[in-house]
Design a protein around this motif. Structure first.
Motif, mmCIF file in Angstrom:
data_model
loop_
_atom_site.group_PDB
_atom_site.id
_atom_site.type_symbol
_atom_site.label_atom_id
_atom_site.label_comp_id
_atom_site.label_asym_id
_atom_site.label_seq_id
_atom_site.Cartn_x
_atom_site.Cartn_y
_atom_site.Cartn_z
ATOM 1 N N SER A 1 0.732 -1.281 0.167
ATOM 2 C CA SER A 1 0.087 0.240 -0.103
ATOM 3 C C SER A 1 0.893 1.321 -0.019
ATOM 4 O O SER A 1 1.619 1.532 0.884
ATOM 5 N N ASN B 1 -4.503 -0.733 -5.454
ATOM 6 C CA ASN B 1 -5.286 -1.071 -6.451
ATOM 7 C C ASN B 1 -5.321 -2.708 -6.653
ATOM 8 O O ASN B 1 -5.367 -3.449 -7.784
ATOM 9 N N GLU C 1 -4.546 4.815 -3.166
ATOM 10 C CA GLU C 1 -5.572 3.830 -2.835
ATOM 11 C C GLU C 1 -5.161 2.586 -3.526
ATOM 12 O O GLU C 1 -4.779 2.617 -4.750
ATOM 13 N N LYS D 1 -6.314 -6.470 -3.977
ATOM 14 C CA LYS D 1 -7.203 -6.839 -2.928
ATOM 15 C C LYS D 1 -6.451 -7.753 -2.054
ATOM 16 O O LYS D 1 -5.336 -8.333 -2.455
#
Lengths: 411, 411
Positions: free
Chosen positions: B86, B93, B91, B95
């Protein structure tokens, strides 16, 4: 070796930092006295005139020759002729001779011939034009001589003194309308962090607003400095180095707040180390919040690297920015910090080996002030914004107990 | 009846004065936040946005699904696939799924899917793209949720709060660039006395320069008021009445210093008594210096009559002018007064039944601060201008003893 032993104690950190600062050479400007209130005198002030400028009475009563009152008492009063009244603001146009007296008011000028004043309380009206004196006075009694308070040429106020309301009054008493004061030292302020954006911008996901540039500017103003903001640096080394360099060149000191990412935590130290001799003096302090603080002096100019967290930056910043600015403005002594004593509302745990600072709110009961610690999770600025003050848990304490008396400091 | 019983105790005098003041109705103005630093909020401030605005990590480590770490320990670590990092300010990109982890920094945004962070200290690099997790985390651990610190619409700061550096930071964190603050209340200042002349004038024999208009103006500024000087009145009743009237009409409050002559000592009280209801509330206070002080409220506006002596005016003035200005600016609570504890250098006699204030100079030894009283004869302004602070001898004390711990207040 436990980590906290690699860190410097707060007192030692400040001492090392201050001892490496060259003597202050503040810039000066001349201002009308009242405009200069709160500023610091840039040069010594010497008396131009004697104070008082004439022989004044310190009481209400009768101006006399002291020798005329010799032996006077309640039971054996002496009767004197009243030859006039010393009018406020005017030079009496009569003399007081042996056995004579003149009405005089506090602050009034003694008539020629008089050398003492009998207080009103020890006199009584006798016949018209006569007063009964019930107590003897010695020469100079209830009188203040010209120059007794201030002699011309005397050193009145030293450079480095703050223009308090009393100093303002003192200058006016000498007819000094303008005064040379220290220009606020320029303190460059640089925020950094890839996640930090201008506060007027709407942050995208992952971004936060730049709080530190503004809260630290307010702090710098409060302590008598002129904040100069140099924007927000990215976490790229070249970017930060260039901005730090231009801030340092333009200002008398530099305050950088680091991004909160661990990867950039040492960036500030690396940049300050290269910026001039002796470079980094302290890297890491036994304090919470504020452990990663850096103190440096680079070619005669001080630089402070603060953690990016807004609460840490402000708490630890105030501990080091204030004495730095006081030094740069040439204040003579480290002015002691005032505080308020209050009882702690609740047990406050802390880790021995670290000086800890907690925001508190204050309330009052019949026994005095009570400090209620505000515990917070994320060092959010509002924990501090809502607080009334901060309490300090000393380095070696294992927390504080409810009911214990603590010192509350005001930011 | 002894004279001091006719006088009002300082606490009681302040209480009576404040209780007769109508609720403050301060004027307002809107200023950029940094310009407003030190001023007082005129209206409540509500949160516009959630803080934080996204799910953030409070530590450096690995973002995970908490359930994936169940049972992890030093001896039985769990291995997870590192699916990304991160980046600060962006943000993620990608998961984080079951059994997956992502590198994250303090303040970084959690990737979708992650609900906890394992601290760096409890992880170890395994093979490339893998991390060894040595401790289980629960949902939300080391994570701060959106709105956890501040929820939109929440009351952030109440009217009456001072814009401290932390409040400045708090406002910027919400993107609030301008703020409604209280306009400094206008405090009319009137000197009087036939002997008093403008400080820029050379005093003739019997005349003294006006010190009070300036020292009290500086005091008013310091406490957040706007001083408006109305010159110097003679001791003629009509002159003083006319000037007091126009000062009161133009301002939110009035401060008059009386001439030092006994004959005019009651003039101020007479004029204030006629100026509006309820008129004079206190005439004479059990305090030294400052006994002849007058406190009045006239048709909703406060008025203070101070002795003409510059030291008395400043010492007693600060005790009553500060709370008066704080009330007029709508500050919520009486902010407690900070002080410094110091040991007294020498016995300091005082009269029981009177609260006494002495100027002191401060010095330091290995045991702490020492306060050295400055004894003076004529209440000269320089006794105060040279002092570092003031000590208070309580109403009922018969002086203080050398070595005793006293509270030093700063003017």
């Amino acid at each position: 070796m436990p980590e906290f032993l690699k860190l410097t104690a707060p007192d030692e950190a400040l001492k090392r930092f201050m001892s490496h600062l060259p003597a202050a050479q503040p810039r000066r400007e001349t201002l009308p006295v009242l405009e200069a209130a709160g500023r610091v005198l840039a040069s010594d002030v010497y008396a131009l005139e004697a104070l008082p400028s004439f022989r004044r009475s310190t009481v209400d009563g009768f101006a006399v020759q002291a020798s005329s009152t010799f032996g006077a008492s309640d039971s054996l009063p002496i009767y004197m002729n009243v030859v006039g009244e010393s009018q406020m603001g005017a030079e009496p146009n009569f003399k007081v001779g042996k056995g004579q007296a003149a009405v005089i008011h506090t602050g009034g000028m003694l008539p020629e011939g008089a050398n003492a004043v009998v207080m009103m309380e020890y006199t009584q009206e006798a016949r018209a034009g006569e007063v009964e004196v019930q107590r003897a006075v010695s020469v100079g009694e209830n009188v203040i001589e010209p120059g007794e308070d201030v002699k011309p040429g005397e050193l009145l106020l030293e450079a480095g003194k703050e223009l308090s309301p009393a100093v303002v009054g003192g200058l006016m008493s000498q007819g000094i309308a303008e005064v040379e004061v220290v220009k606020p030292p320029r303190i460059g302020i640089l925020s950094s962090g890839d996640e930090v954006v201008d506060p007027l911008q709407v942050p995208l996901p992952g971004q936060v607003r730049d709080v530190n540039s503004y809260s630290l500017s307010a702090l710098v103003q409060r302590f008598g400095g002129e904040p100069v903001r140099f924007g927000i640096s990215s976490d790229r080394e070249e970017d930060m180095r260039a901005r730090a360099r231009s801030a340092m060149d333009a200002c008398d000191a530099l305050v950088i707040t680091a991004g909160s990412s661990a990867s950039v935590r040492d960036l500030t130290a690396r940049i300050l180390a290269e910026m001039g001799e002796p470079g980094v003096l302290v890297h890491g302090i036994r304090i919470r919040p504020g452990k990663p603080t850096i103190l440096a002096v680079c070619d005669g100019k001080p630089a402070i690297g603060l953690p990016g967290n807004p609460v840490s930056a402000l708490v630890v910043g105030s501990l080091f920015i204030k004495p730095m600015i006081y030094h740069l403005t040439g204040r003579k002594t480290t002015v002691p910090v005032a505080y308020l004593q209050a009882r702690l509302s609740t047990n406050t745990p802390s880790q021995a080996g670290k000086e800890e600072w907690f925001p508190v709110s204050l309330r009052q009961d019949e026994r005095g002030w009570i400090a209620e610690p505000i515990f917070y999770k994320s060092n959010l600025i509002f924990a501090l914004a809502k607080a009334d003050g901060l309490i300090r848990v000393p380095l070696d304490a294992n927390g504080l107990e409810a009911g214990q008396v603590v010192e509350v400091y005001f930011l």
